[in-house]
Design an enzyme around this catalytic site. Structure first.
Site, PDB file in Angstrom:
ATOM      1  N   GLU A 127       0.909  -1.251  -0.080  1.00  0.00           N
ATOM      2  CA  GLU A 127       0.065  -0.055  -0.030  1.00  0.00           C
ATOM      3  C   GLU A 127       0.940   1.364   0.021  1.00  0.00           C
ATOM      4  O   GLU A 127       2.080   1.278   0.567  1.00  0.00           O
ATOM      5  CB  GLU A 127      -0.964   0.085   1.254  1.00  0.00           C
ATOM      6  CG  GLU A 127      -2.355  -0.136   1.206  1.00  0.00           C
ATOM      7  CD  GLU A 127      -3.125   0.793   0.343  1.00  0.00           C
ATOM      8  OE1 GLU A 127      -2.694   1.655  -0.554  1.00  0.00           O
ATOM      9  OE2 GLU A 127      -4.222   1.189   0.561  1.00  0.00           O
TER      10      GLU A 127
ATOM     11  N   ASP B  82      -3.713   5.996   6.295  1.00  0.00           N
ATOM     12  CA  ASP B  82      -4.066   7.212   7.004  1.00  0.00           C
ATOM     13  C   ASP B  82      -5.241   6.898   8.137  1.00  0.00           C
ATOM     14  O   ASP B  82      -4.525   6.623   9.117  1.00  0.00           O
ATOM     15  CB  ASP B  82      -4.744   8.164   5.689  1.00  0.00           C
ATOM     16  CG  ASP B  82      -5.045   9.365   6.248  1.00  0.00           C
ATOM     17  OD1 ASP B  82      -4.313  10.126   6.878  1.00  0.00           O
ATOM     18  OD2 ASP B  82      -6.075   9.695   5.307  1.00  0.00           O
TER      19      ASP B  82
ATOM     20  N   LYS C 135       0.497   7.418   8.869  1.00  0.00           N
ATOM     21  CA  LYS C 135       0.241   8.724   9.430  1.00  0.00           C
ATOM     22  C   LYS C 135      -0.357   8.340  10.945  1.00  0.00           C
ATOM     23  O   LYS C 135      -1.455   8.131  10.916  1.00  0.00           O
ATOM     24  CB  LYS C 135      -0.726   9.658   9.086  1.00  0.00           C
ATOM     25  CG  LYS C 135      -0.392  10.418   7.467  1.00  0.00           C
ATOM     26  CD  LYS C 135      -1.536  11.267   6.849  1.00  0.00           C
ATOM     27  CE  LYS C 135      -1.228  11.530   5.475  1.00  0.00           C
ATOM     28  NZ  LYS C 135      -2.447  12.242   4.977  1.00  0.00           N
TER      29      LYS C 135
ATOM     30  N   ILE D 182      -0.484  14.869   1.466  1.00  0.00           N
ATOM     31  CA  ILE D 182       0.859  14.844   0.605  1.00  0.00           C
ATOM     32  C   ILE D 182       0.589  14.240  -0.931  1.00  0.00           C
ATOM     33  O   ILE D 182      -0.482  13.708  -0.992  1.00  0.00           O
ATOM     34  CB  ILE D 182       2.038  13.959   1.387  1.00  0.00           C
ATOM     35  CG1 ILE D 182       1.341  12.434   1.562  1.00  0.00           C
ATOM     36  CG2 ILE D 182       2.694  14.484   2.344  1.00  0.00           C
ATOM     37  CD1 ILE D 182       2.262  11.461   1.516  1.00  0.00           C
TER      38      ILE D 182
ATOM     39  N   ARG E 223       0.839  12.102  -9.126  1.00  0.00           N
ATOM     40  CA  ARG E 223       1.611  10.762  -9.120  1.00  0.00           C
ATOM     41  C   ARG E 223       2.723  10.564  -9.520  1.00  0.00           C
ATOM     42  O   ARG E 223       3.577   9.737  -9.172  1.00  0.00           O
ATOM     43  CB  ARG E 223       0.573   9.718  -9.652  1.00  0.00           C
ATOM     44  CG  ARG E 223      -0.980   9.681  -8.954  1.00  0.00           C
ATOM     45  CD  ARG E 223      -1.633   8.356  -9.229  1.00  0.00           C
ATOM     46  NE  ARG E 223      -3.023   8.473  -9.250  1.00  0.00           N
ATOM     47  CZ  ARG E 223      -3.510   8.127  -7.797  1.00  0.00           C
ATOM     48  NH1 ARG E 223      -2.624   7.707  -6.997  1.00  0.00           N
ATOM     49  NH2 ARG E 223      -4.818   7.982  -7.744  1.00  0.00           N
TER      50      ARG E 223
HETATM   51  P1  IMP Z   1      -7.130   5.429   4.762  1.00  0.00           P
HETATM   52  O1  IMP Z   1      -8.128   4.558   4.323  1.00  0.00           O
HETATM   53  O2  IMP Z   1      -7.659   6.603   5.442  1.00  0.00           O
HETATM   54  O3  IMP Z   1      -5.901   4.714   5.545  1.00  0.00           O
HETATM   55  O4  IMP Z   1      -6.681   5.885   3.382  1.00  0.00           O
HETATM   56  C1  IMP Z   1      -5.814   5.208   2.609  1.00  0.00           C
HETATM   57  C2  IMP Z   1      -5.681   5.577   1.190  1.00  0.00           C
HETATM   58  O5  IMP Z   1      -5.994   7.103   1.126  1.00  0.00           O
HETATM   59  C3  IMP Z   1      -4.328   5.603   0.590  1.00  0.00           C
HETATM   60  O6  IMP Z   1      -4.283   4.066  -0.162  1.00  0.00           O
HETATM   61  C4  IMP Z   1      -4.432   6.580  -0.312  1.00  0.00           C
HETATM   62  O7  IMP Z   1      -4.569   6.156  -1.527  1.00  0.00           O
HETATM   63  C5  IMP Z   1      -5.302   7.684   0.078  1.00  0.00           C
HETATM   64  N1  IMP Z   1      -4.279   8.720   0.947  1.00  0.00           N
HETATM   65  C6  IMP Z   1      -4.130   8.766   2.240  1.00  0.00           C
HETATM   66  N2  IMP Z   1      -3.539   9.674   2.663  1.00  0.00           N
HETATM   67  C7  IMP Z   1      -3.333  10.477   1.635  1.00  0.00           C
HETATM   68  C8  IMP Z   1      -2.577  11.610   1.095  1.00  0.00           C
HETATM   69  O8  IMP Z   1      -1.907  12.466   2.150  1.00  0.00           O
HETATM   70  N3  IMP Z   1      -2.411  11.982   0.014  1.00  0.00           N
HETATM   71  C9  IMP Z   1      -2.978  11.342  -1.072  1.00  0.00           C
HETATM   72  N4  IMP Z   1      -3.646  10.181  -0.823  1.00  0.00           N
HETATM   73  C10 IMP Z   1      -3.739   9.672   0.408  1.00  0.00           C
HETATM   74 MG    MG Z   2      -4.240   4.036  -2.099  1.00  0.00          MG
END
Ligand code: IMP
Ligand code: MG
Length: 178
Positions: free
Chosen positions: A102, A106, A134, A156, A168
């Protein structure tokens, strides 16, 4: 150039390519020790992890396979929490050692969902390798087995990660300017 504009936002250089590659190298050593004799199947989560997976895999000279799945969960700079499944996994992973690759953890919702749906396919073991984590944003108990870099809770772009589809392609990682 250390400040860039993507659509309506300005971003400043945060992690240069050489630091990214060094962290991936360190992470790869640990993964090598754990996986070299397991003929693992790596599952790269598109789109965000494409660049990371490519650089990571170059450290492995042991028997292994890589495949790709696609998910979408983010809109703009905030997680939507609503994960669109496009699993697309055609390989039989039953009794295989599987590693999900991955880009970033986040809130952790995406990886939690992915782990659950992958475990239903009965792999022999399941690990998660994330380029970025994070810790301050985490809303689930799920952590990755391997993390290249921990970062603060800033949005980011670059090195595979996007802002509304753009950024990207950047080789360095940039953070949003407030
Ligand atoms: P989560 O489900 O909140 O953990 O988010 C995960 C997904 O969100 C990651 O696989 C990324 O594709 C996207 N993501 C999370 N944080 C960022 C960021 O700071 N920039 C760009 N994409 C992010
Ligand atoms: Mg992703």
């Amino acid at each position: 150039m250390s400040t860039i504009q993507i659509k309506d936002k300005q971003f400043e250089l945060s992690i240069p390519e050489k630091d990214i590659l060094k962290s991936i190298g360190n992470m790869a050593k640990q993964m090598y020790n754990d996986l070299h004799d397991k003929d693992p199947l790596f599952i790269c989560v598109l789109n965000g992890a494409f660049m990371f997976a490519s650089d990571l895999m170059k450290h492995f000279d042991f028997p292994c396979e890589i495949t790709f799945i696609r998910l979408k969960s983010y809109q703009g700079t905030a997680t939507s929490g609503n994960i669109k499944e496009v699993h697309g996994l055609i390989e039989d992973i039953k009794d295989r050692h599987v590693v999900i690759i991955e880009d970033i953890i986040d809130t952790g919702h995406t990886i939690q969902y992915l782990k659950q749906s992958t475990l239903k396919r009965q792999p022999k073991s399941l690990r998660v390798a994330a380029l970025l984590f994070k810790p301050d944003a985490l809303q689930t108990g799920i952590k990755a087995d391997y993390v290249a870099m921990e970062i603060p809770n800033d949005f980011i772009v670059g090195y595979g990660l996007d802002y509304n589809g753009h950024g990207r392609n950047l080789k360095d990682i940039y953070k949003v300017k407030n």
